[in-house]
Motif scaffolding. Structure first.
Motif, PDB file in Angstrom:
ATOM      1  N   SER A   1      30.276  59.798  65.528  1.00 65.75           N
ATOM      2  CA  SER A   1      29.421  60.149  66.657  1.00 65.75           C
ATOM      3  C   SER A   1      28.861  58.919  67.529  1.00 65.75           C
ATOM      4  CB  SER A   1      28.375  60.882  66.279  1.00 65.75           C
ATOM      5  OG  SER A   1      27.403  61.257  67.347  1.00 65.75           O
ATOM      6  N   LYS A   2      28.719  58.993  68.785  1.00 64.68           N
ATOM      7  CA  LYS A   2      28.218  58.171  69.919  1.00 64.68           C
ATOM      8  C   LYS A   2      26.873  57.918  69.453  1.00 64.68           C
ATOM      9  CE  LYS A   2      31.785  57.386  72.625  1.00 64.68           C
ATOM     10  NZ  LYS A   2      32.641  56.125  72.171  1.00 64.68           N
ATOM     11  N   GLU A   3      26.304  59.251  69.012  1.00 66.12           N
ATOM     12  CA  GLU A   3      24.834  59.118  68.790  1.00 66.12           C
ATOM     13  C   GLU A   3      24.594  58.477  67.415  1.00 66.12           C
ATOM     14  OE1 GLU A   3      22.311  60.157  70.636  1.00 66.12           O
ATOM     15  OE2 GLU A   3      23.977  60.510  72.107  1.00 66.12           O
ATOM     16  N   PRO A   4      23.372  57.823  67.276  1.00 68.25           N
ATOM     17  CA  PRO A   4      22.889  57.245  65.825  1.00 68.25           C
ATOM     18  C   PRO A   4      22.840  58.102  64.753  1.00 68.25           C
ATOM     19  CG  PRO A   4      21.738  56.434  67.320  1.00 68.25           C
ATOM     20  CD  PRO A   4      22.271  57.448  68.002  1.00 68.25           C
ATOM     21  N   PRO A   5      23.429  57.798  63.510  1.00 69.33           N
ATOM     22  CA  PRO A   5      23.081  58.528  62.547  1.00 69.33           C
ATOM     23  C   PRO A   5      21.594  59.216  62.325  1.00 69.33           C
ATOM     24  CG  PRO A   5      23.721  56.645  61.194  1.00 69.33           C
ATOM     25  CD  PRO A   5      23.885  56.567  63.120  1.00 69.33           C
ATOM     26  N   ALA A   6      21.333  60.247  61.698  1.00 66.72           N
ATOM     27  CA  ALA A   6      19.784  60.693  61.361  1.00 66.72           C
ATOM     28  C   ALA A   6      19.333  59.569  60.010  1.00 66.72           C
ATOM     29  CB  ALA A   6      19.472  61.800  61.142  1.00 66.72           C
ATOM     30  N   ALA A   7      20.317  59.546  59.034  1.00 69.96           N
ATOM     31  CA  ALA A   7      20.227  59.059  57.890  1.00 69.96           C
ATOM     32  C   ALA A   7      21.357  58.430  57.286  1.00 69.96           C
ATOM     33  CB  ALA A   7      19.487  59.954  56.984  1.00 69.96           C
ATOM     34  N   ALA A   8      21.110  57.183  56.327  1.00 70.98           N
ATOM     35  CA  ALA A   8      22.176  56.688  55.591  1.00 70.98           C
ATOM     36  C   ALA A   8      21.820  56.695  54.156  1.00 70.98           C
ATOM     37  CB  ALA A   8      22.548  55.237  56.134  1.00 70.98           C
ATOM     38  N   ARG A   9      22.718  56.867  53.167  1.00 67.35           N
ATOM     39  CA  ARG A   9      22.354  56.598  51.770  1.00 67.35           C
ATOM     40  C   ARG A   9      23.348  55.711  51.296  1.00 67.35           C
ATOM     41  NH1 ARG A   9      22.828  62.745  49.302  1.00 67.35           N
ATOM     42  NH2 ARG A   9      25.236  62.917  49.487  1.00 67.35           N
ATOM     43  N   VAL A  10      23.048  54.901  50.033  1.00 65.90           N
ATOM     44  CA  VAL A  10      23.758  54.232  49.347  1.00 65.90           C
ATOM     45  C   VAL A  10      23.166  54.406  47.889  1.00 65.90           C
ATOM     46  CG1 VAL A  10      24.620  51.782  48.644  1.00 65.90           C
ATOM     47  CG2 VAL A  10      24.348  52.578  51.120  1.00 65.90           C
ATOM     48  N   GLY A  11      24.142  54.307  46.819  1.00 65.15           N
ATOM     49  CA  GLY A  11      23.545  54.441  45.390  1.00 65.15           C
ATOM     50  C   GLY A  11      24.241  52.962  44.988  1.00 65.15           C
ATOM     51  N   VAL A  12      23.343  52.263  44.008  1.00 65.72           N
ATOM     52  CA  VAL A  12      23.444  51.077  43.330  1.00 65.72           C
ATOM     53  C   VAL A  12      23.541  51.478  41.796  1.00 65.72           C
ATOM     54  CG1 VAL A  12      22.549  48.790  42.822  1.00 65.72           C
ATOM     55  CG2 VAL A  12      22.223  49.544  45.350  1.00 65.72           C
ATOM     56  N   ARG A  13      24.561  50.780  41.330  1.00 65.25           N
ATOM     57  CA  ARG A  13      24.832  51.016  39.591  1.00 65.25           C
ATOM     58  C   ARG A  13      24.321  49.886  38.997  1.00 65.25           C
ATOM     59  NH1 ARG A  13      29.784  53.305  42.210  1.00 65.25           N
ATOM     60  NH2 ARG A  13      29.861  55.512  41.920  1.00 65.25           N
ATOM     61  N   ARG A  14      23.601  50.253  37.841  1.00 65.14           N
ATOM     62  CA  ARG A  14      23.245  49.326  37.013  1.00 65.14           C
ATOM     63  C   ARG A  14      23.802  49.322  35.569  1.00 65.14           C
ATOM     64  NH1 ARG A  14      17.309  46.516  37.197  1.00 65.14           N
ATOM     65  NH2 ARG A  14      17.645  45.134  35.453  1.00 65.14           N
ATOM     66  N   LYS A  15      24.300  48.313  35.043  1.00 63.30           N
ATOM     67  CA  LYS A  15      24.658  48.559  33.635  1.00 63.30           C
ATOM     68  C   LYS A  15      23.782  49.117  32.787  1.00 63.30           C
ATOM     69  CE  LYS A  15      27.935  44.762  33.982  1.00 63.30           C
ATOM     70  NZ  LYS A  15      28.165  43.401  33.674  1.00 63.30           N
ATOM     71  N   GLY A  16      24.180  50.191  31.870  1.00 60.36           N
ATOM     72  CA  GLY A  16      23.438  50.756  30.902  1.00 60.36           C
ATOM     73  C   GLY A  16      22.648  52.054  31.656  1.00 60.36           C
ATOM     74  N   TYR A  17      22.719  52.259  32.844  1.00 61.77           N
ATOM     75  CA  TYR A  17      22.203  53.437  33.306  1.00 61.77           C
ATOM     76  C   TYR A  17      23.147  54.502  33.754  1.00 61.77           C
ATOM     77  CZ  TYR A  17      17.916  50.788  33.524  1.00 61.77           C
ATOM     78  OH  TYR A  17      16.793  50.121  33.067  1.00 61.77           O
ATOM     79  N   PRO A  18      23.153  55.645  33.384  1.00 61.95           N
ATOM     80  CA  PRO A  18      24.350  56.542  33.703  1.00 61.95           C
ATOM     81  C   PRO A  18      24.422  56.941  35.212  1.00 61.95           C
ATOM     82  CG  PRO A  18      22.151  57.758  32.717  1.00 61.95           C
ATOM     83  CD  PRO A  18      21.950  56.243  32.958  1.00 61.95           C
ATOM     84  N   ASP A  19      23.305  56.943  35.952  1.00 60.93           N
ATOM     85  CA  ASP A  19      23.222  57.406  37.485  1.00 60.93           C
ATOM     86  C   ASP A  19      23.192  56.296  38.207  1.00 60.93           C
ATOM     87  OD1 ASP A  19      23.962  60.217  36.744  1.00 60.93           O
ATOM     88  OD2 ASP A  19      21.440  60.085  36.285  1.00 60.93           O
ATOM     89  N   ALA A  20      23.482  56.391  39.242  1.00 65.29           N
ATOM     90  CA  ALA A  20      23.407  55.315  40.446  1.00 65.29           C
ATOM     91  C   ALA A  20      21.918  55.494  40.939  1.00 65.29           C
ATOM     92  CB  ALA A  20      24.089  55.460  41.704  1.00 65.29           C
ATOM     93  N   THR A  21      21.230  54.426  41.269  1.00 65.10           N
ATOM     94  CA  THR A  21      20.042  54.476  42.021  1.00 65.10           C
ATOM     95  C   THR A  21      20.224  54.557  43.509  1.00 65.10           C
ATOM     96  OG1 THR A  21      18.917  53.196  40.329  1.00 65.10           O
ATOM     97  CG2 THR A  21      17.793  53.381  42.355  1.00 65.10           C
ATOM     98  N   TYR A  22      19.587  55.765  44.238  1.00 65.88           N
ATOM     99  CA  TYR A  22      20.033  55.787  45.617  1.00 65.88           C
ATOM    100  C   TYR A  22      18.740  55.190  46.607  1.00 65.88           C
ATOM    101  CZ  TYR A  22      24.327  58.304  44.957  1.00 65.88           C
ATOM    102  OH  TYR A  22      25.460  58.644  44.590  1.00 65.88           O
ATOM    103  N   GLY A  23      19.150  54.651  47.681  1.00 71.08           N
ATOM    104  CA  GLY A  23      18.167  54.495  48.811  1.00 71.08           C
ATOM    105  C   GLY A  23      18.833  55.134  49.875  1.00 71.08           C
ATOM    106  N   VAL A  24      17.837  55.812  50.397  1.00 71.48           N
ATOM    107  CA  VAL A  24      17.927  56.621  51.765  1.00 71.48           C
ATOM    108  C   VAL A  24      16.884  56.111  52.836  1.00 71.48           C
ATOM    109  CG1 VAL A  24      18.026  58.693  53.016  1.00 71.48           C
ATOM    110  CG2 VAL A  24      18.576  58.860  50.475  1.00 71.48           C
TER     111      VAL A  24
END
Length: 191
Positions: A119-142
């Protein structure tokens, strides 16, 4: 004697170090002139000590000394030390526990997440998950656009117009800038 004069008396090869990196007198002069030019002597000493303790190099954009106006500070200004995305990535990688990250996703006002933003308009939000060894789920930043997009006062003929505009990079690359904020949030949370 100023604090900078005390730095000059220190051995030049060991002024601010971490394993594998040392700041020479010339590099410290360059950091002061280019990366921390508005800092006081004490602020500069603090900044270089944080660089040393964190093992981050301001000459490569890993860490920044930002002097901001602050009406509550004695001189009306205060230094804030800010880690860049490259510094956050370096800390995660050095931990030995970084296990990658998810693809970036963006959403608009409809709340639907997308893997590409067209879109030409900016997004309302973005998210990324970071994985760390030993943890089953990604840690997300929104990151939400309304919370992170930096606005600055507009000026014309040396006077404020009363309007505001996006910072240039945010105007040129809104989706990428917001994604970087989401990644930074995830890296801070995970590491």
């Amino acid at each position: 004697m100023s604090n900078l004069a005390r730095i000059d008396q220190a051995p030049s090869a060991a002024v601010a170090t971490r394993p594998g990196i040392e700041f020479s007198r010339e590099q410290l002069d360059l950091i002061k002139a280019q990366c921390a030019k508005d800092t006081s002597d004490n602020e500069f000493l603090l900044f270089t000590e944080v660089c040393r303790q964190r093992g981050l190099n301001p000459l490569t954009g890993q860490i920044y000394a930002i002097v901001r106006n602050d009406k509550n500070a004695p001189n009306g200004k205060r230094m804030v030390i800010q880690l860049g995305i490259d510094g956050l990535r370096a800390i995660a990688e050095r931990s030995g526990e970084y296990a990658g990250q998810t693809a970036v996703e963006w959403c608009g006002p409809d709340g639907a997440w997308r893997d590409i933003w067209l879109s030409k308009e900016p997004p309302a939000a973005a998210r990324v998950g970071v994985r760390r060894k030993g943890y089953p789920d990604a840690t997300y930043g929104v990151a939400l656009w309304d919370e992170y997009a930096p606005m600055r006062d507009e000026w014309a003929n040396g006077k404020k117009t009363g309007g505001q505009a996006l910072e240039p990079m945010w105007k040129q690359r809104p989706a990428g800038q917001l994604a970087k904020c989401a990644e930074a949030l995830a890296l801070r949370k995970a590491f």
